[in-house]
Structure formats: C-alpha cells, structure tokens
Design a protein around this motif. Structure first.
Motif, short mmCIF file in Angstrom:
data_model
loop_
_atom_site.label_atom_id
_atom_site.label_comp_id
_atom_site.label_asym_id
_atom_site.label_seq_id
_atom_site.Cartn_x
_atom_site.Cartn_y
_atom_site.Cartn_z
N ARG A 87 0.85 -1.19 0.00
CA ARG A 87 0.00 0.00 0.00
C ARG A 87 0.88 1.24 0.00
O ARG A 87 2.03 1.20 0.43
CB ARG A 87 -0.96 0.01 1.18
CG ARG A 87 -0.30 0.10 2.52
CD ARG A 87 -1.32 0.12 3.63
NE ARG A 87 -0.66 0.51 4.87
CZ ARG A 87 -1.29 0.86 5.95
NH1 ARG A 87 -2.58 0.87 5.96
NH2 ARG A 87 -0.62 1.19 7.02
N LYS A 88 0.36 2.32 -0.49
CA LYS A 88 1.12 3.56 -0.61
C LYS A 88 1.27 4.25 0.75
O LYS A 88 0.48 4.03 1.67
CB LYS A 88 0.43 4.52 -1.59
CG LYS A 88 0.37 4.01 -3.00
CD LYS A 88 1.73 4.08 -3.64
CE LYS A 88 1.65 3.64 -5.09
NZ LYS A 88 2.95 3.57 -5.70
N PHE A 89 2.24 5.10 0.85
CA PHE A 89 2.47 5.90 2.05
C PHE A 89 1.34 6.92 2.18
O PHE A 89 1.08 7.68 1.25
CB PHE A 89 3.82 6.61 1.94
CG PHE A 89 4.26 7.30 3.18
CD1 PHE A 89 4.81 6.58 4.23
CD2 PHE A 89 4.13 8.67 3.32
CE1 PHE A 89 5.23 7.21 5.37
CE2 PHE A 89 4.55 9.32 4.46
CZ PHE A 89 5.10 8.59 5.49
N PRO A 90 0.62 6.95 3.32
CA PRO A 90 -0.54 7.85 3.46
C PRO A 90 -0.13 9.29 3.77
O PRO A 90 -0.15 9.72 4.93
CB PRO A 90 -1.32 7.22 4.62
CG PRO A 90 -0.28 6.53 5.43
CD PRO A 90 0.77 6.07 4.46
N SER A 91 0.21 10.04 2.76
CA SER A 91 0.72 11.41 2.94
C SER A 91 -0.29 12.32 3.64
O SER A 91 0.09 13.15 4.46
CB SER A 91 1.09 12.01 1.59
OG SER A 91 2.10 11.26 0.99
#
Length: 192
Positions: A87-91
């Motif tokens: 999963r992507k980094f939750p900016s």
C-alpha cells in the motif's frame, strides 16, 4: 593458578590477548605488512632487577574476554522479491499528524534557543512515533523538525533526495505563532 585463572588465561591467549602474561613477560610489537604481529620474549634477570618498581601495562584485543559474539550462528533471511509496497504511504494522514503535534506542542510557546533545540528533538520523536502507529509496512520513516524565531524575515528551505519517485514520498507542514515558526517534514522511504 586456580582452574578459573588458567581457563581465563587459555581463553585470553586463544583470543589474541597479552594481558594473561605474567609480570616477568615482555612483548614487542613489530609491524609486518598491514597488520601488527606480537612477538614475545622472556626478560632476563638483569632486566627484572632494573625494572623493579615499574608497572607493566597490558594489551588486550577484546574488552570482555567472556563475550563470544563470533560464536553466534549467522542469521539467514529469505528473499521476498517484493519490489513495490503493498500500500502507498498515506501522505494526507501523516500531514494531519504533523499539524496536530506542532499545534499541540508549540501553541503557547515563546522562542528561546535552548528550549526550541530540545523541543525540535522531542517533536520529531513524537511525530515519528505517531506515524509508526499507522503500521505502514516496509517504509523507513525519517522526521526532521526545524524551529526558528519569527521576526518578520523571509526564509526559504529546500531538500533534495535520491529516491524512487514511484514509491518514496514525503509530507510536510508548518506552524507559526507570534514568537516562532516550525517546519516539519516526514519522509517515507520504501525499504525492499
């Protein structure tokens, strides 16, 4: 010598220590190639008598003779072959965390150099701990907090990183009050 002393002396000799030598032994260090080699020679009785009253120092190559790190088996890790994160980094979430922490810690503070030095370290650790609570797997978290005096001056900050633009990212936020300003950045770097 007791059994414990003789065992310790054998262990020290085996590990390359000369601290187990008796007080009548002397050593000379000769450099052979890139590594020193220790050569030992026995003192004769005339040298003993001449050196009465002098203390003898010893050289040891290990601080703790009972410490056996080299006997541990090497750990083997299996390759995961996972080249992209699950999963992507939750900016967005990270930016909200940064804003909350900066406002919570600095809302009523006035600029004092020593206090702000400590506060930047503390705030950085708090932000990093809160981001780690999000349980983002396989990302290394780097947090940088800058605090300065607000005195109607202009400031430009920049950062450059060498990273994978598809997976690595960052979040940043700033805070201002009458006395100080703070800028915090959190970098999420994917670790394969």
């Amino acid at each position: 010598m007791t059994d414990a002393q003789s065992k310790a002396a054998r262990l020290l000799r085996k590990q390359g220590s000369v601290s187990s030598l008796s007080s009548s032994d002397v050593y000379k260090v000769h450099k052979v190639g890139p590594y020193p080699e220790l050569l030992f020679s026995r003192r004769n009785s005339e040298q003993k008598e001449a050196d009465e009253g002098r203390s003898m120092s010893t050289v040891s190559f290990m601080d703790d003779p009972g410490h056996d790190d080299h006997y541990r088996p090497a750990m083997k890790f299996e390759n995961s072959y996972q080249m992209t994160p699950g999963r992507k980094f939750p900016s967005g979430k990270v930016k909200n965390i940064i804003k909350d922490v900066l406002e919570g810690y600095l809302a009523e503070e006035k600029y004092e150099p020593e206090l702000c030095k400590q506060m930047s370290k503390t705030i950085s650790e708090v932000i990093k701990a809160r981001v780690k609570e999000l349980m983002i797997p396989r990302f290394k978290i780097i947090c940088i907090v800058d605090i300065g005096q607000s005195n109607n001056q202009a400031l430009l900050m920049g950062s450059r990183c060498l990273w994978d633009s598809a997976n690595d990212t960052y979040s940043s936020a700033e805070f201002r009050n009458n006395s100080l300003f703070a800028i915090a950045q959190v970098y999420g770097v994917y670790y394969e």
